[in-house]
Design a protein around this motif. Structure first.
Motif, PDB file in Angstrom:
ATOM      1  N   UNK A 165     -45.739  -2.490   6.744  1.00  0.00           N
ATOM      2  CA  UNK A 165     -46.986  -2.583   6.717  1.00  0.00           C
ATOM      3  C   UNK A 165     -46.858  -2.965   4.964  1.00  0.00           C
ATOM      4  N   UNK A 166     -46.948  -4.091   4.684  1.00  0.00           N
ATOM      5  CA  UNK A 166     -46.787  -4.663   3.123  1.00  0.00           C
ATOM      6  C   UNK A 166     -48.096  -4.316   2.596  1.00  0.00           C
ATOM      7  N   UNK A 167     -49.102  -4.339   3.380  1.00  0.00           N
ATOM      8  CA  UNK A 167     -50.557  -4.096   2.419  1.00  0.00           C
ATOM      9  C   UNK A 167     -50.576  -2.689   2.082  1.00  0.00           C
ATOM     10  N   UNK A 168     -50.069  -1.683   2.516  1.00  0.00           N
ATOM     11  CA  UNK A 168     -50.227  -0.460   2.087  1.00  0.00           C
ATOM     12  C   UNK A 168     -49.662   0.006   0.671  1.00  0.00           C
ATOM     13  N   UNK A 169     -50.209   0.569   0.071  1.00  0.00           N
ATOM     14  CA  UNK A 169     -49.806   0.733  -1.417  1.00  0.00           C
ATOM     15  C   UNK A 169     -49.405   2.313  -1.623  1.00  0.00           C
TER      16      UNK A 169
END
Length: 320
Positions: free
Chosen positions: A111-115
């Motif tokens: 999940x590359x969008x999760x920071x």
């Protein structure tokens, strides 16, 4: 790579069992490192590190000293020293299970969008002042009972307890991961800045709000933060944390921390926090009535004391 950061101050008896637990993780050794940040420890923390390092030459393990006293300064040192593109802060008085690091690493990869991420924190009441015994008995299914006055509110306060269910989800409004079980992409700190060293614990004081400050900044920039149910951190709680002197110190300094945090933003932010405190007083009085009707008045009165101390700190009615 993932960097597991342990910031520690005079916790030599807890560090060894935690390091062994991290070394037993099922994430391949090449995919994570352990970074121990010594915040001016006066005990045998370095000796524990050296013993562990010799026993586990296959673990990527580094040790650094942060001379500026304070948890926020130690966390900032961890960020600067980390080789991983993602970091996980792990409390120095905790136990984690073998899948702990892998779950965080896998979710960030998928999940590359999760920071940022966080997971449950569950208390383990310490047995006979021995964290190794506490962990061993926990694995056998044996734990100590909580005091009769404990509620979900005081459990969260004293034990950092946190649990938002069995599903992956966004954090509830106004909530954020607990500092002892939180994970970030390193780029977060390039965008929002590092931890405010005026906030957080320093030596023997019990100040806080440094995580809240970071997550408020993340929220303002629309950065996704998620709760994962599986990477559980078992927080070992010594008996003294359940005693009245600790309770009073902690709750008063919570109020002081919030006063400092909000005033650093604006006077308006501080006034809004005072208004929120008034609302919380109303809720606390309702809970006192409910617990009294349930024949558990001690639970309600403990919450009254909690609120009283926080309010005193917010209004600067007590010394730091």
């Amino acid at each position: 790579m993932l960097t597991a950061i342990i910031c520690t101050y005079n916790r030599e008896k807890y560090i060894g069992p935690l390091l062994e637990a991290l070394a037993a993780n099922d994430l391949p050794k090449s995919e994570y490192e352990i970074l121990l940040v010594d915040n001016n420890c006066a005990d045998n923390t370095r000796g524990v590190y050296e013993t562990f390092h010799q026993a586990h030459p296959d673990v990527q393990f580094r040790y650094t000293v942060e001379p500026e006293q304070g948890l926020s300064a130690a966390k900032n040192r961890g960020i600067r020293e980390a080789k991983g593109d993602c970091i996980v802060y792990v409390d120095d008085d905790a136990y984690v299970e073998p899948s702990y690091l892998r779950i965080y690493a896998d979710y960030f990869a998928q999940h590359p969008e999760v920071m940022a991420l966080g997971g449950p924190i569950r208390p383990l009441l310490e047995m006979n002042g021995d964290p190794a015994l506490t962990i061993a008995e926990f694995k056998r299914g044996h734990t100590l009972s909580e005091p009769a006055w404990m509620t979900s509110y005081t459990r969260a306060l004293l034990c950092a307890w946190m649990d938002y269910g069995n599903q992956v989800r966004e954090y509830p409004h106004g909530r954020y991961p607990g500092g002892g079980n939180s994970a970030y992409r390193i780029e977060v700190f390039k965008k929002v800045g590092f931890y405010n060293t005026e906030l957080g614990r320093k030596g023997g004081n019990l100040m806080g709000s440094e995580e809240k400050d970071i997550f408020d900044k993340m929220h303002a920039q629309g950065m996704p933060v998620r709760y994962l149910p599986e990477p559980v951190l078992h927080h070992i709680i010594p008996e003294q944390k359940l005693q009245q002197p600790y309770f009073d110190r902690l709750t008063r300094q919570m109020g002081i921390s919030e006063r400092k945090r909000t005033l650093a933003i604006s006077r308006t932010k501080y006034m809004k926090r005072l208004f929120a405190e008034a609302i919380k007083w109303g809720g606390t009085l309702v809970l006192l009535c409910l617990y009294t009707l349930q024949l558990h008045p001690a639970k309600g009165w403990k919450l009254i004391l909690f609120r009283k101390n926080v309010t005193a700190g917010l209004l600067a009615l007590i010394k730091e």
